[in-house]
Design a protein around this motif. Structure first.
Motif, mmCIF file in Angstrom:
data_model
loop_
_atom_site.group_PDB
_atom_site.id
_atom_site.type_symbol
_atom_site.label_atom_id
_atom_site.label_comp_id
_atom_site.label_asym_id
_atom_site.label_seq_id
_atom_site.Cartn_x
_atom_site.Cartn_y
_atom_site.Cartn_z
ATOM 1 N N TYR A 142 36.157 71.146 1.206
ATOM 2 C CA TYR A 142 35.611 70.117 2.210
ATOM 3 C C TYR A 142 35.580 69.000 2.150
ATOM 4 C CZ TYR A 142 34.967 67.121 6.592
ATOM 5 O OH TYR A 142 35.925 65.746 7.929
ATOM 6 N N VAL A 146 40.664 69.516 2.263
ATOM 7 C CA VAL A 146 40.522 68.875 3.598
ATOM 8 C C VAL A 146 40.851 67.556 3.723
ATOM 9 C CG1 VAL A 146 39.905 69.138 5.338
ATOM 10 C CG2 VAL A 146 39.485 71.398 4.178
ATOM 11 N N PHE A 230 34.795 74.812 7.930
ATOM 12 C CA PHE A 230 35.291 73.375 7.595
ATOM 13 C C PHE A 230 36.615 73.643 6.985
ATOM 14 C CE2 PHE A 230 30.497 74.117 6.770
ATOM 15 C CZ PHE A 230 29.963 72.321 7.720
ATOM 16 N N THR A 231 37.156 73.921 6.577
ATOM 17 C CA THR A 231 38.687 74.729 5.985
ATOM 18 C C THR A 231 39.772 74.631 6.959
ATOM 19 O OG1 THR A 231 38.175 76.344 4.935
ATOM 20 C CG2 THR A 231 37.837 74.651 3.365
#
Length: 299
Positions: A142, A146, A230-231
């Motif tokens: 992340y 991300v 989170f991804t």
């Protein structure tokens, strides 16, 4: 009395252990079987529960229809089609990243640089990464991916690949260590180079264990939820583009639906859990078939 002669010409006693040695052998055998049964009991309960609770939700429509939000009540509506596709895409691409790198890392440690600084560093880092919690891997991807490029299935694959890589390295390394050194020496005596010996002798001899280790890594990655939160986020539509946009997976849908108070959502969570178990079981069968064929051809 049963005797045999070893390669040095010495006589070896092949009698069964007696007295306290036999008693210790019997005790350890009983303890080994007891540990095996103790491990199987909770596993059996989990399988029975998942099958009994999830079998009613499984259907062709369930495996192909679009998902619906977890706060929607109906049991007969909605499916896990996008989650099935997302799981296969994300886990498959993660396997394409982690398995070749893991096998190459194990080959380097065992066959080339095991005593060098780089080889020791790779071995040490693989040991450290094995104990890292999955959510840490998700936060790592992340932070470095991300935040700069946005959520995507590719980010999820990177996170799962980080989890798979140390498992593949360690399992492949242990299998390569079991290959008898006489096979290598015999190949060298015939004039083969080190790379040829590694590719045509060492790896084929250890391919069964390597495939098993890779399968273990895939099974772990397919069931991970924390890194994907989170991804890839969690969406209800199918996204076949692995490199752009939010996606979903079976593990993420299990997490979302299991936290819902609605009966329909919980039924979908059990169905998704059973689907994930079936996918892992199918992968295991395929891996065993491939291993058996490869072993037969290598002979």
């Amino acid at each position: 009395m049963s005797v045999a002669t070893n390669s040095a010409g010495h006589t070896v006693d092949l009698r069964e252990p007696s007295g306290w040695r036999r008693t210790k052998n019997q005790i350890m055998t009983v303890l080994m079987w007891a540990a095996f049964v103790i491990i199987l009991v909770p596993l059996g309960f989990v399988l029975v529960k998942v099958v009994s609770a999830g079998a009613g939700a499984i259907s062709w429509q369930f495996l192909t229809n679009s998902t619906i939000p977890a706060n929607i009540m109906p049991v007969g509506m909605g499916g896990m089609g996008p989650a099935v596709i997302g799981t296969l895409e994300i886990t498959g691409f993660a396997a394409l990243i982690a398995i070749p790198l893991g096998v190459l890392g194990a080959v380097y440690i065992n066959e080339y640089g095991g005593r060098g600084i780089l080889g020791k560093l790779v071995a040490f880092m693989s040991d450290v990464m094995t104990g890292v919690p999955s959510i840490v891997m998700g936060l790592f991807i992340y932070t470095i991916w991300v935040l700069h490029f946005g959520v995507s299935g590719l980010a999820g694959s990177f996170a799962l690949a980080c989890l798979m890589l140390p498992i593949v390295i360690r399992s492949s390394y242990e299998m390569l260590r079991l290959v008898p050194d006489s096979l290598r020496q015999g190949s060298y005596a015939l004039g083969a180079t080190k790379s040829r010996v590694t590719l045509t002798v060492v790896i084929p001899a250890a391919i069964g264990g390597i495939v098993s280790g890779a399968l273990l890594a895939v099974a772990r990655a397919a069931g991970e939820t924390a890194p994907l939160l989170f991804t890839i986020l969690t969406v209800e539509s199918t996204n076949t583009n692995l490199f752009s946009g939010a996606n979903t997976s079976l593990s993420a849908q299990i997490f979302a639906n299991a936290n819902s108070a609605y009966t329909g959502a919980q039924a979908r969570a059990w169905g998704a859990a059973l689907t994930l178990i079936v996918i892992a079981f199918v992968l295991m069968i395929v891996a065993r078939i491939v291993t058996a064929r490869f072993t037969r051809y290598s002979r």
